[in-house]
Design a protein around this motif. Structure first.
Motif, PDB file in Angstrom:
ATOM      1  N   LEU B 132       0.851  -1.191   0.000  1.00 19.99           N
ATOM      2  CA  LEU B 132       0.000   0.000   0.000  1.00 19.99           C
ATOM      3  C   LEU B 132       0.885   1.239   0.000  1.00 19.99           C
ATOM      4  O   LEU B 132       1.726   1.406   0.883  1.00 19.99           O
ATOM      5  N   SER B 133       0.686   2.090  -0.990  1.00 18.92           N
ATOM      6  CA  SER B 133       1.398   3.374  -0.984  1.00 18.92           C
ATOM      7  C   SER B 133       0.443   4.453  -1.483  1.00 18.92           C
ATOM      8  O   SER B 133       0.656   5.070  -2.529  1.00 18.92           O
ATOM      9  N   PRO B 134      -0.645   4.684  -0.706  1.00 22.25           N
ATOM     10  CA  PRO B 134      -1.713   5.564  -1.197  1.00 22.25           C
ATOM     11  C   PRO B 134      -1.495   7.033  -0.880  1.00 22.25           C
ATOM     12  O   PRO B 134      -2.365   7.857  -1.191  1.00 22.25           O
ATOM     13  N   ALA B 157      -3.959  22.197  -2.695  1.00 25.36           N
ATOM     14  CA  ALA B 157      -2.829  22.009  -3.616  1.00 25.36           C
ATOM     15  C   ALA B 157      -1.750  21.145  -2.977  1.00 25.36           C
ATOM     16  O   ALA B 157      -0.558  21.365  -3.186  1.00 25.36           O
ATOM     17  N   TYR B 158      -2.193  20.171  -2.172  1.00 21.61           N
ATOM     18  CA  TYR B 158      -1.211  19.279  -1.551  1.00 21.61           C
ATOM     19  C   TYR B 158      -1.284  17.882  -2.135  1.00 21.61           C
ATOM     20  O   TYR B 158      -0.653  16.941  -1.662  1.00 21.61           O
ATOM     21  N   LYS B 159      -2.132  17.747  -3.187  1.00 15.58           N
ATOM     22  CA  LYS B 159      -2.045  16.631  -4.121  1.00 15.58           C
ATOM     23  C   LYS B 159      -1.942  17.355  -5.452  1.00 15.58           C
ATOM     24  O   LYS B 159      -2.760  18.229  -5.743  1.00 15.58           O
ATOM     25  N   PHE B 189       3.389  15.634   8.697  1.00 15.27           N
ATOM     26  CA  PHE B 189       2.672  15.821   7.442  1.00 15.27           C
ATOM     27  C   PHE B 189       3.619  15.600   6.273  1.00 15.27           C
ATOM     28  O   PHE B 189       4.836  15.527   6.460  1.00 15.27           O
ATOM     29  N   ARG B 190       3.033  15.478   5.094  1.00 19.01           N
ATOM     30  CA  ARG B 190       3.775  15.246   3.856  1.00 19.01           C
ATOM     31  C   ARG B 190       4.717  16.419   3.589  1.00 19.01           C
ATOM     32  O   ARG B 190       4.287  17.563   3.583  1.00 19.01           O
ATOM     33  N   CYS B 191       5.978  16.136   3.368  1.00 20.12           N
ATOM     34  CA  CYS B 191       6.962  17.144   2.964  1.00 20.12           C
ATOM     35  C   CYS B 191       7.107  18.305   3.939  1.00 20.12           C
ATOM     36  O   CYS B 191       6.573  19.396   3.706  1.00 20.12           O
ATOM     37  N   GLY B 410      18.506  17.778 -11.352  1.00 21.00           N
ATOM     38  CA  GLY B 410      19.015  16.453 -11.696  1.00 21.00           C
ATOM     39  C   GLY B 410      18.331  15.365 -10.887  1.00 21.00           C
ATOM     40  O   GLY B 410      17.953  14.322 -11.404  1.00 21.00           O
ATOM     41  N   TRP B 411      18.153  15.641  -9.600  1.00 21.30           N
ATOM     42  CA  TRP B 411      17.453  14.682  -8.749  1.00 21.30           C
ATOM     43  C   TRP B 411      16.042  14.431  -9.272  1.00 21.30           C
ATOM     44  O   TRP B 411      15.587  13.289  -9.323  1.00 21.30           O
ATOM     45  N   TYR B 412      15.361  15.481  -9.678  1.00 20.42           N
ATOM     46  CA  TYR B 412      13.984  15.304 -10.160  1.00 20.42           C
ATOM     47  C   TYR B 412      13.956  14.351 -11.355  1.00 20.42           C
ATOM     48  O   TYR B 412      13.149  13.417 -11.401  1.00 20.42           O
TER      49      TYR B 412
HETATM   50  C1  FAD Z   1       3.977  20.863  -2.436  1.00 21.14           C
HETATM   51  C2  FAD Z   1       4.757  19.621  -2.196  1.00 21.14           C
HETATM   52  C3  FAD Z   1       6.120  19.610  -2.454  1.00 21.14           C
HETATM   53  C4  FAD Z   1       6.863  18.461  -2.242  1.00 21.14           C
HETATM   54  N1  FAD Z   1       8.190  18.485  -2.521  1.00 21.14           N
HETATM   55  C5  FAD Z   1       8.928  17.375  -2.324  1.00 21.14           C
HETATM   56  C6  FAD Z   1      10.307  17.363  -2.638  1.00 21.14           C
HETATM   57  O1  FAD Z   1      10.869  18.352  -3.098  1.00 21.14           O
HETATM   58  N2  FAD Z   1      11.005  16.222  -2.417  1.00 21.14           N
HETATM   59  C7  FAD Z   1      10.417  15.102  -1.942  1.00 21.14           C
HETATM   60  O2  FAD Z   1      11.101  14.094  -1.790  1.00 21.14           O
HETATM   61  N3  FAD Z   1       9.099  15.072  -1.639  1.00 21.14           N
HETATM   62  C8  FAD Z   1       8.345  16.178  -1.812  1.00 21.14           C
HETATM   63  N4  FAD Z   1       7.000  16.158  -1.534  1.00 21.14           N
HETATM   64  C9  FAD Z   1       6.420  14.970  -0.861  1.00 21.14           C
HETATM   65  C10 FAD Z   1       6.065  13.845  -1.821  1.00 21.14           C
HETATM   66  O3  FAD Z   1       5.233  14.312  -2.848  1.00 21.14           O
HETATM   67  C11 FAD Z   1       5.365  12.731  -1.081  1.00 21.14           C
HETATM   68  O4  FAD Z   1       6.000  12.466   0.122  1.00 21.14           O
HETATM   69  C12 FAD Z   1       5.348  11.461  -1.921  1.00 21.14           C
HETATM   70  O5  FAD Z   1       4.605  11.674  -3.088  1.00 21.14           O
HETATM   71  C13 FAD Z   1       4.806  10.288  -1.129  1.00 21.14           C
HETATM   72  O6  FAD Z   1       4.738   9.142  -1.939  1.00 21.14           O
HETATM   73  P1  FAD Z   1       3.582   8.069  -1.693  1.00 21.14           P
HETATM   74  O7  FAD Z   1       3.883   6.935  -2.593  1.00 21.14           O
HETATM   75  O8  FAD Z   1       3.430   7.847  -0.247  1.00 21.14           O
HETATM   76  O9  FAD Z   1       2.255   8.834  -2.155  1.00 21.14           O
HETATM   77  P2  FAD Z   1       1.882   9.547  -3.532  1.00 21.14           P
HETATM   78  O10 FAD Z   1       3.088   9.889  -4.307  1.00 21.14           O
HETATM   79  O11 FAD Z   1       0.926  10.615  -3.204  1.00 21.14           O
HETATM   80  O12 FAD Z   1       1.142   8.429  -4.353  1.00 21.14           O
HETATM   81  C14 FAD Z   1      -0.080   7.917  -3.924  1.00 21.14           C
HETATM   82  C15 FAD Z   1      -0.825   7.366  -5.117  1.00 21.14           C
HETATM   83  O13 FAD Z   1      -1.818   6.471  -4.657  1.00 21.14           O
HETATM   84  C16 FAD Z   1      -2.980   6.613  -5.423  1.00 21.14           C
HETATM   85  N5  FAD Z   1      -4.091   6.129  -4.612  1.00 21.14           N
HETATM   86  C17 FAD Z   1      -4.553   6.644  -3.458  1.00 21.14           C
HETATM   87  N6  FAD Z   1      -5.617   5.910  -3.013  1.00 21.14           N
HETATM   88  C18 FAD Z   1      -5.781   4.906  -3.888  1.00 21.14           C
HETATM   89  C19 FAD Z   1      -6.712   3.822  -3.982  1.00 21.14           C
HETATM   90  N7  FAD Z   1      -7.678   3.633  -3.080  1.00 21.14           N
HETATM   91  N8  FAD Z   1      -6.605   2.973  -5.028  1.00 21.14           N
HETATM   92  C20 FAD Z   1      -5.649   3.148  -5.960  1.00 21.14           C
HETATM   93  N9  FAD Z   1      -4.749   4.160  -5.924  1.00 21.14           N
HETATM   94  C21 FAD Z   1      -4.830   5.021  -4.907  1.00 21.14           C
HETATM   95  C22 FAD Z   1      -3.015   8.095  -5.757  1.00 21.14           C
HETATM   96  O14 FAD Z   1      -3.764   8.335  -6.930  1.00 21.14           O
HETATM   97  C23 FAD Z   1      -1.546   8.438  -5.916  1.00 21.14           C
HETATM   98  O15 FAD Z   1      -1.123   8.379  -7.261  1.00 21.14           O
HETATM   99  C24 FAD Z   1       6.229  17.300  -1.754  1.00 21.14           C
HETATM  100  C25 FAD Z   1       4.852  17.310  -1.500  1.00 21.14           C
HETATM  101  C26 FAD Z   1       4.124  18.450  -1.719  1.00 21.14           C
HETATM  102  C27 FAD Z   1       2.666  18.419  -1.472  1.00 21.14           C
END
Ligand code: FAD
Lengths: 235, 421
Positions: B132-134, B157-159, B189-191, B410-412
């Motif tokens: 699970l990575s939702p 704007a946090y997704k 919280f996220r980030c 580059g990291w991106y």
């Molecule tokens: C403004 C902002 C800036 C950021 N900048 C950085 C940065 O510079 N560097 C960095 O490392 N991190 C950054 N982050 C943090 C980073 O975006 C998150 O920590 C990262 O995306 C987490 O990964 P994840 O896999 O947990 O979730 P996510 O990447 O959010 O992926 C979750 C996915 O699960 C899917 N999903 C959810 N529920 C379900 C379901 N029921 N069924 C199927 N699919 C589902 C969603 O559609 C989504 O695509 C930033 C975040 C924000 C908001």
């Protein structure tokens, strides 16, 4: 304007007569200074070997990508197959902007913008294109890096399978395909250079904080494993 | 579908070479199945690595509703005008062509006894291991007056994606000298640097387009990530534009009124032109469906990211409660690799090495003014524990800051290639 004129003059004479002496190209002494930028990857002079980049003895008149045992990028290989011979004009264009010349080149160099600098650098390299074995300096002008690490570290045989797992941490930033963009490529680095560089980070001799931190927690076997893996990585 | 095609191939082959048919069929039945829910930083990486490293021995299905994943990382740079939205979108085609079954649908239920995942579009997918990575969802009622129904008036704007575009459009429509308010979330919280990088990027945008505008930050936390660096940068680049109200002056007791475009801080009503509400967060809802949460997050074992409640389930990224790592894309990607190795080891007896984690978060303050913070981590019995770390220093010279920014670019490219293939 003047520079431009001189540049086109140089190019013209080259077409007229293929061999040019170093002093006709530029100031080789100044070029030796400029060459310091190249030294971390290229060796030239007696005993020069391929390192991160190919050795540069005899580069003038050499067919592009023709050193056996060196893994060139696809575009340089293609250029070599198409008959590209390194001459002053081609080398100058390549050094000016490597990626513009060969888009996937592994030469991680931003380019030398000033034509005067390029001429001086190439005058220096030109010296090593006649009879490098006759050149007085006995040592190659560039050893990859200082080897002041315990020599036994360099003899450790790395486990590429472990290296593959460990490498996943590197690949968050360093591209496996050798692309560079703000972050240098480490793909196909010679093992020894890799080990030396990682130990330099570990001992905080090289400055980058992310690398110091990541290398800092790798032990000697882990560094050897990574070096083994990256030296074998396929594109 | 897949099974049918294989059967058909098997039968066809049997006609010419009778020995090959049973082998093909047997192979397809016995392949262990991994299902990944969520194709973001954690899930995409896990699906790709398990598929790649198991070389076909494991059947990998990725369930993700969107066809294009828009990264939150660098979405602040879009607000600042440094990136186009399109450059933040990444498709799943490459992963699919390498053999991952990509199913564009929502997971709507998990039956842990039967080991199946129910899909919104009907049908269910069986698993041997479920990952699970939702990502995150927002806590209801976290900011009084705000609910998901108000996200068009006051975007989070946090997704990333349409919410980010909406926020940028609202900034562009601000009257000259108007007020942009940001309600920051409580920990965790996220980030962690995200809201503050956002403030920097909004300030950069306003400085060019609306230089008399004001930014009001309402923050329930006394301290925040890279605070000294951000505050130094704000003073250098955006002097007088940004005002931050911390908990000592009511930043922790904020109410919003989306219809009137007002914020109420410590009883005082403030009229604002844009209000970016980033509410308190919790693990993506699917973790509740799987009943692997304890409070807001899903606790995991550090060594392999497996759930503390079910060893057939692994939780990655923002949704997990793992210990010391910040909730970042870099962390999620790092955790995914440890998890991929462990899952592969459990299903195919491949070698399992000790877990190593790392994170680096870059932030941009203004053009060519990049900063970073990072750390390495290892697994202990109790949690993912920090080993060593670093942070950019105040007063660094411009060349180093530019190099740091270039490194982040580059990291991106690196991490998105690493996630998506
Ligand atoms: C403004 C902002 C800036 C950021 N900048 C950085 C940065 O510079 N560097 C960095 O490392 N991190 C950054 N982050 C943090 C980073 O975006 C998150 O920590 C990262 O995306 C987490 O990964 P994840 O896999 O947990 O979730 P996510 O990447 O959010 O992926 C979750 C996915 O699960 C899917 N999903 C959810 N529920 C379900 C379901 N029921 N069924 C199927 N699919 C589902 C969603 O559609 C989504 O695509 C930033 C975040 C924000 C908001």
């Amino acid at each position: 304007m003047l520079r431009m004129l001189r540049h086109s003059f140089v190019a013209l004479t080259l077409i007229a007569g293929p061999v040019m002496a170093a002093d006709e190209i530029g100031d080789a002494e100044r070029g030796a200074e400029l060459y310091k930028e190249c030294k971390s990857c290229h060796q030239v002079g007696a005993g020069a070997k391929n390192r991160v980049g190919p050795q540069l003895n005899g580069i003038f008149g050499r067919q592009a990508a023709s050193m056996e045992k060196f893994r060139y990028s696809k575009s340089l290989k293609r250029a070599g197959n198409d008959g590209l011979i390194w001459d002053l004009e081609k080398l100058s264009a390549y050094i000016e902007n490597p990626k513009a010349f060969a888009s996937d080149t592994r030469m991680n160099y931003k380019g030398m913008k000033r034509v005067g600098d390029r001429n001086d650098l190439l005058a220096f390299l030109r010296v090593y294109s006649d009879n490098p074995q006759d050149i007085p300096e006995a040592q190659p002008t560039a050893r990859a890096l200082s080897h002041d690490i315990d020599p036994t570290i360099l003899t450790i045989v790395g486990d590429p399978e472990y290296g593959e797992y460990l490498s996943s941490e590197c690949l968050t930033c360093h591209r496996a395909d050798g692309t560079t963009e703000g972050i240098p490529s480490i793909t196909l680095w010679p093992e020894e250079d890799f080990v030396v560089a990682m130990h330099a980070y570990k001992r905080k001799l090289r400055p980058h904080p992310v690398m110091q931190m990541l290398a800092g927690r790798l032990n000697n076997e882990e560094i050897a494993a990574l070096a083994a893996y990256f030296s074998l990585l396929e594109e | 579908m897949k099974l049918n095609r294989r059967l058909f191939l098997g039968t066809a082959a049997a006609a010419t070479a009778s020995l090959s048919a049973p082998m093909v069929m047997g192979g397809s039945h016995s392949r262990p199945r991994v299902v990944v829910i969520g194709g973001g930083a954690g899930g995409a990486t896990a699906a790709r690595y398990i598929n790649k490293d198991s070389k076909g021995e494991i059947d990998v299905t990725l369930i993700e509703p969107t066809r294009r994943y828009y990264t939150c990382f660098f979405s602040n740079l879009y607000l600042g005008g440094f990136r186009e939205m399109e450059s933040l979108g990444h498709g799943y085609g490459s992963m699919a062509s390498q053999g991952v079954n990509v199913v564009h649908d929502w997971a709507v239920g998990i039956d842990r006894d039967a080991k199946t995942v129910a899909l919104a579009g009907g049908g269910s997918v069986p698993y041997d291991k479920l990952i699970l990575s939702p990502g995150i969802d927002f806590m209801d009622g976290a900011v009084p007056g705000w609910s998901l129904a108000s996200q068009n008036a006051m975007p989070h704007a946090y997704k990333a994606g349409s919410q980010t575009e909406l926020l940028k459009a609202q900034i562009a429509a601000m009257p000259q000298g108007g007020t942009f308010a940001l309600v920051a979330p409580p920990n965790p919280f996220r980030c962690p640097p995200g809201p503050y990088e956002r403030i920097s990027m909004v300030a950069h945008n306003l400085k060019a387009n609306n230089p008399t505008a004001k930014i009001l930050v309402l923050d329930p936390k006394p301290k925040f990530s890279k605070q000294a660096l951000f505050e130094e940068g704000w003073a250098n680049h955006y002097d007088g534009m940004i005002e931050r109200i911390g908990p000592d002056f009511g930043g922790d007791a904020v109410e919003v009124r989306p219809d009137a475009m007002e914020v109420v801080v410590d009883g005082e009503v403030e009229k604002v032109d844009v209000c970016n509400v980033i509410p308190a967060m919790k693990a993506g809802r699917v973790c509740d469906m799987a009943e692997v949460t304890d409070g807001r997050w899903a606790p995991v074992n550090a060594a392999d990211m497996s759930s503390k409640m079910d060893d057939s389930i692994h939780i990655l990224g923002d949704a997990s409660a793992q210990g010391d790592m910040p909730k970042s894309g870099f962390s999620a990607n790092s955790q995914a690799k440890v998890c991929a190795m462990a899952v592969r080891g459990a299903l195919t007896d491949s070698k399992v090495f000790p877990a190593k984690f790392s994170n680096t978060c870059w932030s941009l303050i203004d053009t060519d003014d990049g900063i970073k913070v990072g750390a390495t981590y290892e697994a202990t019995d109790e949690k993912i524990a920090k080993v060593d770390g670093f942070i950019s220093k105040t007063g660094e010279d411009a060349d180093l800051r530019r190099a740091t920014y270039e490194e982040s670019v580059g990291w991106y490219s690196g991490i998105t290639a690493d996630m998506m293939g």
